[in-house]
Design a protein around this motif. Structure first.
Motif, mmCIF file in Angstrom:
data_model
loop_
_atom_site.group_PDB
_atom_site.id
_atom_site.type_symbol
_atom_site.label_atom_id
_atom_site.label_comp_id
_atom_site.label_asym_id
_atom_site.label_seq_id
_atom_site.Cartn_x
_atom_site.Cartn_y
_atom_site.Cartn_z
ATOM 1 N N GLY A 228 -32.058 -46.332 -21.297
ATOM 2 C CA GLY A 228 -31.053 -47.185 -20.647
ATOM 3 C C GLY A 228 -30.603 -48.317 -21.539
ATOM 4 O O GLY A 228 -29.406 -48.639 -21.611
ATOM 5 N N VAL A 229 -31.555 -48.935 -22.245
ATOM 6 C CA VAL A 229 -31.200 -50.017 -23.182
ATOM 7 C C VAL A 229 -30.279 -49.476 -24.276
ATOM 8 O O VAL A 229 -29.301 -50.131 -24.662
ATOM 9 N N ALA A 230 -30.582 -48.264 -24.769
ATOM 10 C CA ALA A 230 -29.742 -47.670 -25.808
ATOM 11 C C ALA A 230 -28.334 -47.424 -25.300
ATOM 12 O O ALA A 230 -27.343 -47.705 -25.991
ATOM 13 N N THR A 234 -25.048 -49.513 -26.702
ATOM 14 C CA THR A 234 -23.900 -48.776 -27.244
ATOM 15 C C THR A 234 -22.621 -49.168 -26.528
ATOM 16 O O THR A 234 -21.571 -49.366 -27.156
ATOM 17 N N ALA A 235 -22.709 -49.283 -25.195
ATOM 18 C CA ALA A 235 -21.529 -49.668 -24.419
ATOM 19 C C ALA A 235 -21.068 -51.078 -24.771
ATOM 20 O O ALA A 235 -19.865 -51.332 -24.934
ATOM 21 N N GLN A 270 -16.229 -43.812 -23.599
ATOM 22 C CA GLN A 270 -17.613 -43.835 -24.073
ATOM 23 C C GLN A 270 -18.333 -45.099 -23.616
ATOM 24 O O GLN A 270 -19.511 -45.047 -23.232
ATOM 25 N N ALA A 271 -17.638 -46.236 -23.660
ATOM 26 C CA ALA A 271 -18.260 -47.485 -23.224
ATOM 27 C C ALA A 271 -18.579 -47.444 -21.731
ATOM 28 O O ALA A 271 -19.671 -47.846 -21.305
ATOM 29 N N ILE A 281 -29.971 -45.464 -14.786
ATOM 30 C CA ILE A 281 -31.364 -45.479 -15.232
ATOM 31 C C ILE A 281 -32.111 -46.667 -14.638
ATOM 32 O O ILE A 281 -33.266 -46.530 -14.183
ATOM 33 N N VAL A 282 -31.481 -47.835 -14.584
ATOM 34 C CA VAL A 282 -32.111 -49.000 -13.959
ATOM 35 C C VAL A 282 -32.412 -48.706 -12.488
ATOM 36 O O VAL A 282 -33.496 -49.019 -11.972
#
Length: 361
Positions: A228-230, A234-235, A270-271, A281-282
């Protein structure tokens, strides 16, 4: 009760479509790796070149011939694998047929193939799941399983499946009662790969013991927190580049052009995909304590968002090099599907045993 005949009857177990697509994708990847490793050799000589699109056509021909000649479930599996490999070899040369100079290395080919496989997967899944089987479809699928009954290859799982299908069929149909009686008195055959199935049952018991421990939740949560952090980073990075480019920052414009060849719209998609995946995910991490099934579903949706929205543009940017991220996503997706299957099995075992589709009547 009379039912108008249907010419298109869906199969109760259409997982062979997934096998077909997996075989096709694997074939494309294997061909690309092999050609890269061997320096792109050409099969033929004297002015001739036997392109692998022809081998693809041969594979699809063999699959069709097998389906027309034989009735066994093993033949269907072989046809799915061979036909999928043929289709993969066929579409791998797409770049030659969409460019004026027959460019096999046309970079958008990877994105086009990826989108094609995703569309095929979603379309076939929708046909299979947009509504439950009708009573007529249930009866026809039970009749299909009667082929195994005639050949003596009916396993216990096949018999239970047939009885469930007959329970969902029109009980007034004259075929239902004799079919049910035939399945009930049939002596089940030994299931193929019985030893592996036993290992799978043992794996299910091991899973039940593992998921009850606190460290399992912590490890699973940790894995998806990192994912989720990744996604979120990226976003945020893409959003920062978009913002800088919008306000005329030259470095941001250059970095955005170098990072993506899909344009501003692709970067925005993508963002958004990364942000949505991160939020899912959170949500899944917080759901782990209350319902593992719902948590796994949230994680699965996050992976699907990345596969269906972000990865196509990654293929457009870097070509087949983006396959590594896709394989990671697919591995996570397969793991989540297995975890969900085991959870549903545990729920079924804890629930009161349902009557097996009027099988006792």
């Amino acid at each position: 009760m009379n039912i108008a005949p249907r010419h298109l009857v869906r199969a109760a177990d259409a997982d062979l479509l997934d096998t077909f697509l997996v075989s096709a994708v694997a074939t494309v990847v294997i061909i690309r790796i092999f050609l890269e490793a061997t320096g792109y050799p050409q099969l033929g000589g004297g002015g001739l070149h036997i392109a692998h699109v022809l081998w693809g056509g041969l594979g699809m021909l063999v699959a069709i011939a097998l389906l027309l000649l034989y009735l066994s479930s093993t033949t269907r599996l072989i046809a799915a694998v061979v036909g999928g490999a043929g289709f993969g070899a066929f579409v791998d040369e797409l770049g030659k047929f969409v460019t004026s100079d027959n460019d096999y290395f046309f970079r958008p080919t990877a994105a086009i193939l990826y989108a094609l496989f995703v569309i095929l997967f979603l379309a076939t899944r929708e046909v299979r799941r947009f509504r439950g089987l009708s009573p007529e479809e249930s009866l026809v699928n039970a009749v299909e399983l009667a082929e195994k009954l005639a050949m003596g290859t009916l396993t216990a799982d096949d018999r239970d499946h047939a009885l469930r299908l007959l329970a969902a069929a029109d009980q007034g149909h004259p075929l239902v009662a004799p079919l049910r009686a035939s399945f009930l008195v049939a002596e089940p055959a030994l299931a193929p790969f019985a030893r592996l199935r036993g290992m799978g049952s043992a794996g299910g018991r091991t899973y039940e013991a593992i998921v009850s421990s606190r460290w399992f939740r912590r490890i699973l949560a940790g894995i998806f927190i990192l994912a989720g952090v990744a996604f979120v980073l990226t976003a945020v990075s893409t959003a920062a580049l978009l913002g800088g480019a919008f306000f005329g920052v030259l470095d941001a414009q250059i970095a955005l052009e170098e990072e993506t060849s899909g344009g501003t719209i692709a970067s925005v998609i993508q963002a958004i995909a990364g942000l949505v995946a991160g939020v899912l995910i959170v949500r899944g991490v917080f759901l782990l304590r209350r319902s593992r099934v719902r948590a796994y579903r949230a994680f699965e949706l996050a992976i699907l968002v990345d596969l269906l929205l972000a990865q196509p543009f990654a293929f457009l940017d870097v070509g087949f090099g983006a396959a590594i991220d896709v394989f990671i996503d697919l591995a996570l997706l397969a793991t989540l599907r297995y975890l969900q299957t085991q959870e549903h099995r545990l729920l079924a075992l804890s629930a009161p045993p349902p009557e097996l589709a009027r099988s006792a009547t």
